[in-house]
Scaffold this active site. Structure first.
Site, PDB file in Angstrom:
ATOM      1  N   LYS A 159       0.853  -1.183   0.000  1.00  0.00           N
ATOM      2  CA  LYS A 159       0.000   0.000   0.000  1.00  0.00           C
ATOM      3  C   LYS A 159       0.893   1.238   0.000  1.00  0.00           C
ATOM      4  CE  LYS A 159      -1.728  -1.435   3.957  1.00  0.00           C
ATOM      5  NZ  LYS A 159      -1.008  -2.713   4.023  1.00  0.00           N
ATOM      6  N   ASN A 221      -8.441  -6.351  -4.687  1.00  0.00           N
ATOM      7  CA  ASN A 221      -8.763  -4.939  -4.910  1.00  0.00           C
ATOM      8  C   ASN A 221     -10.261  -4.708  -5.094  1.00  0.00           C
ATOM      9  OD1 ASN A 221      -6.240  -4.059  -4.494  1.00  0.00           O
ATOM     10  ND2 ASN A 221      -5.754  -3.539  -6.609  1.00  0.00           N
ATOM     11  N   PHE A 262     -10.796  -0.290   6.240  1.00  0.00           N
ATOM     12  CA  PHE A 262     -11.422   0.018   4.944  1.00  0.00           C
ATOM     13  C   PHE A 262     -12.933   0.193   5.057  1.00  0.00           C
ATOM     14  CE2 PHE A 262      -7.386  -0.802   3.190  1.00  0.00           C
ATOM     15  CZ  PHE A 262      -7.375  -0.176   1.936  1.00  0.00           C
ATOM     16  N   GLY A 266     -16.557   8.334   2.978  1.00  0.00           N
ATOM     17  CA  GLY A 266     -15.819   9.514   2.526  1.00  0.00           C
ATOM     18  C   GLY A 266     -16.169   9.865   1.098  1.00  0.00           C
ATOM     19  N   CYS A 273      -4.769   2.041  -8.237  1.00  0.00           N
ATOM     20  CA  CYS A 273      -5.140   0.613  -8.271  1.00  0.00           C
ATOM     21  C   CYS A 273      -6.641   0.351  -8.251  1.00  0.00           C
ATOM     22  CB  CYS A 273      -4.468  -0.119  -7.122  1.00  0.00           C
ATOM     23  SG  CYS A 273      -2.677  -0.192  -7.310  1.00  0.00           S
ATOM     24  N   LYS A 276      -8.771   1.501 -11.401  1.00  0.00           N
ATOM     25  CA  LYS A 276      -8.383   0.853 -12.678  1.00  0.00           C
ATOM     26  C   LYS A 276      -8.544  -0.664 -12.625  1.00  0.00           C
ATOM     27  CE  LYS A 276      -3.397  -0.032 -12.467  1.00  0.00           C
ATOM     28  NZ  LYS A 276      -3.376  -1.474 -12.397  1.00  0.00           N
TER      29      LYS A 276
END
Ligand code: NAD
Length: 448
Positions: A159, A221, A262, A266, A273, A276
């Site tokens: 990260k 992801n 996570f 927001g 990453c 895409k």
């Protein structure tokens, strides 16, 4: 062990410096010769905490070059391909840099018929769709019959902002190889040896086939993207139903089945990453004539989130010609990466509305200047200091939760801003009561 790295970006440089620290001799190659020159002169081309010290400490085992011949000259045991795989116009992963890097390596290797190669390994760290390693192998073996290059998939999970730590203590290392390869034992031995220093006390190594390895990266992801977008959906409902998204998040994150990370509502996810890679997954599914409704929804919700924040800014600015201060341009704290940063969406939107925008970021000003060069002009003001950005501003919008923005003197903020200033907290980092007590209005994401 002799290691070469193709692509000196966030992934390549951290990998290079991290492996050099474990004692490997590392040659780092990049086609951007200005980047290579800067690295040779000791300048790190981007902000990543701890990376400059790591590189400085291991300088004697790190060499920076721009010529593939120099990569091949070292007869590397393993060459990591760490070049970018940006979105193509149709959303799929653009693999042209990966193809170019692999072909160039193979071409140069084939021009050394006397070299004592032992099946050099090309390890693909770039994020690529399942089947890419198979396709590269086919291409190389058809065009460059010698030496036999072993193609391995080893996706990167670091990260930005904690990349050095993540390299040293990865949760998981995945190595995908062709189980039919005659060199599989040698590949496993080499890759185990290479990663062993990072896996002594933490993390696990998973040896698998190449397609599962490639797919795993996209699965991680997209899981993160879905998680963030789900919480943003919840936050939107909280706002409409009069609930506080921050309390709701804390409760949700306290459930052991879910966990707290996570989950922060927001302005949406950005970076190089998540957007895409989710787009690339959707494109992959399309090629198989199926849809991924969850992943599509995560992207839709992310776009809605950015639009919603732009609308909040429009409303807060309504009828005023005072500037807006935007704090935070990087897509998250700890990095100067502004690729697909929500802040840039807001800045472009506001400039399009004729608003004067005053921006500040502790690390990402240069990167943002480059990314916003096409809209830079008198209405886009670059503040050296966070308080300077506030002078005479009617609205303060927070887009990146850098630590330096957390603890504010709200009386000073209110005095510096024009009139009864409005605070838009795009990351829910401030206490609404404290902000309001200073005479400012407050809006967060899913909390009033
Ligand atoms: P980056 O844009 O920071 O760096 C890529 C580098 O590759 C650039 O310096 C570029 O000049 C160089 N390059 C391009 N084509 C080349 C070629 N043919 N030969 C040599 N060098 C070449 O990219 P990044 O952020 O490090 O990402 C690299 C890959 O890793 C991507 O596929 C990305 O999705 C993946 N990844 C990135 C992260 C992250 O946080 N940045 C995390 C995990 C995985």
């Amino acid at each position: 062990m002799r290691i070469t790295i193709i692509g000196s970006g966030y992934v390549g440089l951290v990998t290079a410096a991290g492996l050099a620290e474990t004692g490997a001799d590392v040659v780092c190659m990049d086609i951007d010769s200005a980047r290579t020159d800067a690295l040779r002169a000791g300048r790190i081309p981007f902000h990543e905490p701890g990376l400059d010290e790591l590189i400085a400490r291991n300088r004697e085992r790190l060499r920076f070059v721009s010529d593939m011949a120099e990569v091949v000259d070292t007869l590397p045991d393993v060459t990591f391909v760490c070049v970018g795989t940006p979105s193509a116009p149709n959303g799929s992963a653009d693999l042209s840099a990966v193809d170019a890097a692999c072909c160039s390596f193979a071409q140069h290797a084939s021009e050394r018929p006397d070299a004592p190669w032992r099946s050099p390994i090309l390890a693909i760290k770039s994020t690529v769709p399942p089947g890419t390693c198979d396709a590269i192998e086919k291409l190389l073996h058809a065009t460059v019959p010698w030496p036999r290059i072993e193609i391995v998939s080893t996706p990167e999970f670091l990260k930005e902002g904690s990349a050095v730590h993540d390299f040293r203590r990865p949760d998981v290392v995945v190595v995908g190889r062709d189980p039919r390869s005659a060199a599989i034992d040698a590949i496993d031995r080499t890759m185990r040896e290479l990663y062993a220093p990072c896996l002594r006390t933490h993390g696990r190594l998973i040896l698998t086939d190449r397609r599962s390895s490639e797919m795993a990266k996209y699965a991680v992801n997209s899981a993160l993207a879905v998680r963030i977008s789900h919480m943003n959906d919840v936050a939107m409902l909280c706002d409409l139903a009069g609930a506080d998204a921050d309390i709701v998040r804390t409760v949700v994150g306290s459930d052991e089945r879910i966990g707290p990370r996570f989950l922060f509502p927001g302005v949406g996810f950005g970076g190089s990453c998540l957007p895409k890679d989710t787009r690339a997954m959707i494109a992959m599914a399309r090629r198989h004539d199926v849809r991924l409704p969850m992943v599509e929804a995560a992207l839709d919700a992310n776009r809605r989130q950015a639009d919603m924040f732009c609308a909040m800014a429009d409303k807060a600015l309504f009828g005023s010609d005072a500037p807006i201060a935007v704090w935070g341009l990087a897509f998250k704290p700890g990095t100067d990466d502004v690729r697909e940063a929500p802040a840039l969406v807001l800045v472009r939107h506001l400039l399009g509305q004729g608003v004067t925008v005053r921006v500040h970021d502790p690390k990402a000003m240069d990167a943002a200047r480059r990314a916003l060069a096409d809209v830079d002009g008198p209405r886009l003001e670059w503040a050296e200091d966070r308080h300077e950005a506030l002078e005479g501003a009617g609205v303060l919008a927070l887009l990146t939760e850098w630590p330096v923005y957390r603890s504010m003197d709200w009386r000073r903020v209110a005095e510096t801003m024009a009139g009864p200033g409005a605070v838009l907290d795009g990351r829910n980092i401030w206490d609404p009561e404290v902000v309001r007590a200073a005479g400012l209005s407050y809006r967060g994401v899913g909390r009033r």
